[in-house]
Scaffold this active site. Sequence first.
Site, mmCIF file in Angstrom:
data_model
loop_
_atom_site.group_PDB
_atom_site.id
_atom_site.type_symbol
_atom_site.label_atom_id
_atom_site.label_comp_id
_atom_site.label_asym_id
_atom_site.label_seq_id
_atom_site.Cartn_x
_atom_site.Cartn_y
_atom_site.Cartn_z
ATOM 1 N N ALA A 70 0.870 -1.175 0.000
ATOM 2 C CA ALA A 70 0.000 0.000 0.000
ATOM 3 C C ALA A 70 0.908 1.225 0.000
ATOM 4 O O ALA A 70 0.967 1.987 0.963
ATOM 5 C CB ALA A 70 -0.929 0.002 1.213
ATOM 6 N N CYS A 132 -7.634 4.215 -9.122
ATOM 7 C CA CYS A 132 -7.471 5.381 -8.262
ATOM 8 C C CYS A 132 -8.847 5.829 -7.768
ATOM 9 O O CYS A 132 -9.830 5.744 -8.497
ATOM 10 C CB CYS A 132 -6.844 6.547 -9.028
ATOM 11 S SG CYS A 132 -5.210 6.226 -9.683
ATOM 12 N N GLY A 245 2.110 -11.924 -11.412
ATOM 13 C CA GLY A 245 2.751 -13.146 -10.959
ATOM 14 C C GLY A 245 3.763 -13.751 -11.894
ATOM 15 O O GLY A 245 4.141 -14.911 -11.726
ATOM 16 N N GLY A 266 6.908 -7.551 -12.324
ATOM 17 C CA GLY A 266 6.952 -6.598 -11.226
ATOM 18 C C GLY A 266 7.510 -7.194 -9.949
ATOM 19 O O GLY A 266 8.688 -7.057 -9.639
#
Length: 310
Positions: A70, A132, A245, A266
């Site tokens: 987060a 967002c 993943g 990522g």
Amino acid sequence: MAELKQRLFGVEFGSPVLLASGTCGYGPEYAGLIPLEELGGIVTKAVSVEPRSGNPPHRVSETPGGMINAIGLANVGLERFIAEKLPWLRENLERAQVLVNVVGNSIDEFAAVVAGLEDEDGFLGFEINVSCPNVEGGTLFGTDKVALASLVARLRRETRRPLLVKLSPNVPDIGNFALICEENGADGLSAINTFPGMLIDVEQRRPVIGNMSGGVSGPAILPMGVYLTWQVAQACSIPVIGIGGISSASDALQYILAGASLIQIGTALFVDPQAPVEVNEGLRAYIARHGIQRLSDLVGALDLGELAHV
């Protein structure tokens, strides 16, 4: 040599492998670790109109099969991105393509970032993060069909560059949302963003993440990412970038067979910074082993067998 090149959005990607937004900074952070020019490109850390400090700690925690984060879209803001980050991208990346990830709390904020970057050099196009919160409507852009359509249509008017939308997985039918993006002018789609999750410290009886909840990524979400990418590719005719993943060539190939023209890596970067290079090598070995001339021949080449007639 087996061909990994893909031609999309009017340019050539030397490889289908991109580094995902939020995991590779703005480029220099990984330049000394892996040969960025051997990859297809990078997607920058988010850019908003004003700088953001992000959420309070803890921001990241490991989970079984991945991580939860987060970060809060912490970034340097539009002005500093242009002054401090774009020059490095412009001067150091010639073959690797660059997409700028854009965030905002309103349509006007998204539009201000896109318009502010439109005439700058050093990048190919935009990846719009629609996960967002919309301060005007109270919902996420990516889960509200009306807000999503309005956002994409507005941004299409602001730019001539490739416009990609990073889809949220938290919708009943992602294909419908993908189609909305295509109908309102998107050139491509990134599928998918993270899944919402929560971890609890049972000794403290408190959330592990300072913001209480966060986005789950890593190997645990691979099957969902592949499935949702397949749904998006079935619903649309524009290119899809698969995310979620991926840490091996086999993982990447699942997305490609499901319909992704490019993929993003990522979370695997935090475990092994060499993962993108290894995925590249693995893809090249796979298509050579199977006598495939071009990786593009595998895009959407999933063999459904008898299921195709059900």
